[in-house]
Design an enzyme around this catalytic site. Structure first.
Site, PDB file in Angstrom:
ATOM      1  N   GLY A  14      55.807  63.902  -8.094  1.00  0.00           N
ATOM      2  CA  GLY A  14      55.856  63.009  -9.246  1.00  0.00           C
ATOM      3  C   GLY A  14      57.276  62.812  -9.746  1.00  0.00           C
ATOM      4  CG  ASN A  32      54.266  68.100 -15.919  1.00  0.00           C
ATOM      5  OD1 ASN A  32      53.731  67.691 -14.904  1.00  0.00           O
ATOM      6  ND2 ASN A  32      54.395  69.381 -16.202  1.00  0.00           N
ATOM      7  CB  VAL A  74      48.111  66.153 -11.352  1.00  0.00           C
ATOM      8  CG1 VAL A  74      48.904  65.629 -12.545  1.00  0.00           C
ATOM      9  CG2 VAL A  74      46.729  65.519 -11.289  1.00  0.00           C
ATOM     10  CB  SER A 128      52.780  59.545   4.043  1.00  0.00           C
ATOM     11  OG  SER A 128      53.293  60.461   5.009  1.00  0.00           O
ATOM     12  CD  GLU A 190      51.519  65.041   8.621  1.00  0.00           C
ATOM     13  OE1 GLU A 190      51.544  64.000   7.939  1.00  0.00           O
ATOM     14  OE2 GLU A 190      51.567  66.182   8.100  1.00  0.00           O
ATOM     15  CE1 TYR A 191      46.832  68.237   8.706  1.00  0.00           C
ATOM     16  CE2 TYR A 191      45.588  69.969   9.791  1.00  0.00           C
ATOM     17  CZ  TYR A 191      46.111  69.422   8.647  1.00  0.00           C
ATOM     18  OH  TYR A 191      45.915  70.064   7.451  1.00  0.00           O
ATOM     19  CE  LYS A 261      49.984  72.064   0.150  1.00  0.00           C
ATOM     20  NZ  LYS A 261      50.976  71.207  -0.521  1.00  0.00           N
ATOM     21  CG  HIS A 453      13.986  64.002  20.964  1.00  0.00           C
ATOM     22  ND1 HIS A 453      13.531  63.965  19.672  1.00  0.00           N
ATOM     23  CD2 HIS A 453      14.306  65.299  21.218  1.00  0.00           C
ATOM     24  CE1 HIS A 453      13.584  65.196  19.156  1.00  0.00           C
ATOM     25  NE2 HIS A 453      14.043  66.023  20.083  1.00  0.00           N
TER      26      HIS A 453
END
Ligand code: NBP
Length: 477
Positions: A14, A32, A74, A128, A190-191, A261, A453
């Site tokens: 931020g 903030n 945030v 990003s 990215e991973y 993350k 099935h």
């Protein structure tokens, strides 16, 4: 003074985004939860532009010109809801709340819907580029109502990264959660990119016998070619770094347990829900989680592996060229899978996302920025409704040229016992898509056997069932 934009949430992202707006000539209201951060920002960087420091939510809202543009930066999740609850009652119809955090797109859809009922425009905005990007120009992926982009877009275009051709790396991605969805898939890709680079490094080290410093040089060379990208560039930097305390390569003193993350995991979870095979991205997420299982790895260390015999010097250089081919081909596959997921999300949620425009805004500012993205854009520009990147002639030809080396690299990896889940998943995806027949026919037979099935036939329309427990005659289902 009235501010053209406000930023609440002044941690690294931020703060830098607020500075970026100010450096571009906008008056920025800053706020903030903990007021000391606001004070610190203005004290340290106030000279960079026009800031209006607000201590309370009311002061913050009052400082903004109308319609208000309020950016929330945030921690994603509950904190974002808390901030929305705090500010929404202070806003008026037509005002905008812009969430620049890494929100889950489903949360963005929920928030957009709730705020729309109050007449507030909610823009879920993927950002990003990390903290450097936020300051110098990120890639920005805003979703939400199109009309909010009319007034917000020009400001974002100003602060965003610019691609090599000067185009701003921002576009209106689509309604409600489209921007955060695209940001999520960006992170999934990215991973995958990082995992593939990791595998290339491991192969160059364990099969070709190169040192980290030598591998850094190889990556530097690759970075002048078609693999030219931010991630390849920083890989060379990391690999050539030497630990000051021990004199060892930095990469050898870092604990080999990768953290995450959650956005890569979301990409895979959502892909499973949408039925999109993102096997390369999934392997990248699993590779990180496997690396973190320290006890499991410790308990498995004694398991038998092959007799390893590293290559001689002469063969090593040729092998490095092959690894470049394998890396490039696997990269094409991960982007193919990622763009498939965006197309599927767009279809599911009615977002009408322009895939060429997405690849264009990833050309600068973001972590996966690469020369390669220009070619993806060209592929979508050449043919709207391209079913898959692999159906683009240029990419198909490049993979055709790479495939022998790609296969050889995987053979070497398997022979030497070097794990290459990303390369392998990418090749399996490629081979499965090209296969004239898949064992899925057998799977259907098994499903019909144990669960009635039913199956479809290649030669007739309709659904069928074989009376497996009886005379094995076929009936129409
Ligand atoms: P963090 O994700 O570490 O969040 C810290 C900020 O959230 C502080 O301003 C903190 O206020 C505020 N906050 C929290 Br925590 N709970 C709050 C609450 N209940 N009410 C009000 N404020 C609250 O900051 P960041 O690393 O700058 O990232 C910001 C967003 O940008 C995140 O969503 C992140 O996922 C996303 N993002 C980060 C990157 C990156 O490279 N770091 C890149 C792209 C996107 P306080 O000062 O009072 O504690």
């Amino acid at each position: 003074t009235s501010a053209q934009i406000g930023v609440t949430g002044l941690a690294v992202m931020g703060r830098n985004l607020a500075r970026n707006f100010a450096r571009n000539g906008y008056t920025v209201a800053v706020h903030n939860r903990t007021a000391s951060r606001t004070k610190a920002l203005v004290e340290e960087f106030g000279h960079e532009g026009d800031f209006v420091a607000a201590e309370t939510a009311e002061e913050f809202v009052a400082a903004l010109e109308r319609p208000r543009r309020l950016v929330i930066m945030v921690k994603a999740g509950q904190p974002t809801d808390a901030v929305i609850e705090e500010f929404a009652p202070l806003l008026e119809p037509g005002d905008m709340i812009i969430d620049g955090g890494n929100a889950h797109f489903a949360d963005t859809r929920r928030r957009e819907k709730a705020l729309r009922e109050q007449g507030i425009h909610f823009v879920g905005m993927g950002v990003s580029g990390g903290e450097e990007g936020a300051l110098h120009g990120p890639s920005i992926m805003p979703g939400g109502p199109k009309e909010s982009y009319d007034s917000l877009g020009p400001m974002l275009e100003k602060i965003s990264a610019k691609a090599a051709d000067g185009a701003p790396c921002v576009t209106h991605v689509g309604p409600d959660g489209a921007g955060h969805f695209v940001k999520m898939v960006h992170n999934g890709i990215e991973y995958a990119d990082m995992q593939l680079i990791g595998e290339a490094y491991q192969l160059l080290r364990d099969v070709a016998g190169y040192t980290p410093a030598q591998i850094a040089d190889i990556f530097r060379t690759w970075n002048t070619g078609r693999l030219d990208s931010y991630l390849i560039e920083i890989t060379a930097e990391v690999l050539s770094h030497v630990d000051e305390a021990t004199g060892k390569p930095f990469v050898d003193v870092v604990v080999d347990q990768a953290e995450q993350k959650g956005t890569g995991r979301w990409t895979v979870q959502i892909a499973l829900d949408l039925g999109v095979p993102v096997s390369g991205i999934a392997e990248a997420v699993f590779a990180r989680s496997l690396s973190g299982h320290a006890a499991l790895r410790e308990a498995s260390r004694g398991l038998a592996g092959p007799q390893a015999s590293p290559l001689g010097e002469a063969e090593a250089a040729a092998f490095a060229d092959r690894v470049e081919q394998a890396l490039y081909a696997s990269k094409i596959v991960s982007y193919t899978q990622g763009f498939h997921e965006i197309a599927a999300g767009s279809e599911e949620y009615g977002w009408d996302i322009d895939l060429g425009a997405v690849s264009a805004i990833w050309r600068g500012g973001c972590i996966i920025r690469a020369a390669f993205l220009d070619r993806i854009r060209a592929a979508y520009d050449a043919r709207a409704g391209l079913p898959s990147l692999l159906s683009d002639e240029t990419f198909a030809r490049e993979i055709a040229d790479a495939q022998d080396d790609w296969r050889e690299v995987l053979i070497a990896a398997t022979r030497q016992g070097v794990p290459t889940p990303g390369f392998a998943a990418a090749l399996a995806y490629y081979d499965a898509l090209r296969a004239p027949r898949l064992p899925a026919a057998l799977t259907q037979g098994q499903r019909d056997f144990f669960g009635a099935h039913t199956y479809r036939r290649v030669d007739r329309d309709g659904s069928f069932h074989t009376l497996w427990g009886g005379d094995r005659s076929e009936v129409s289902a």
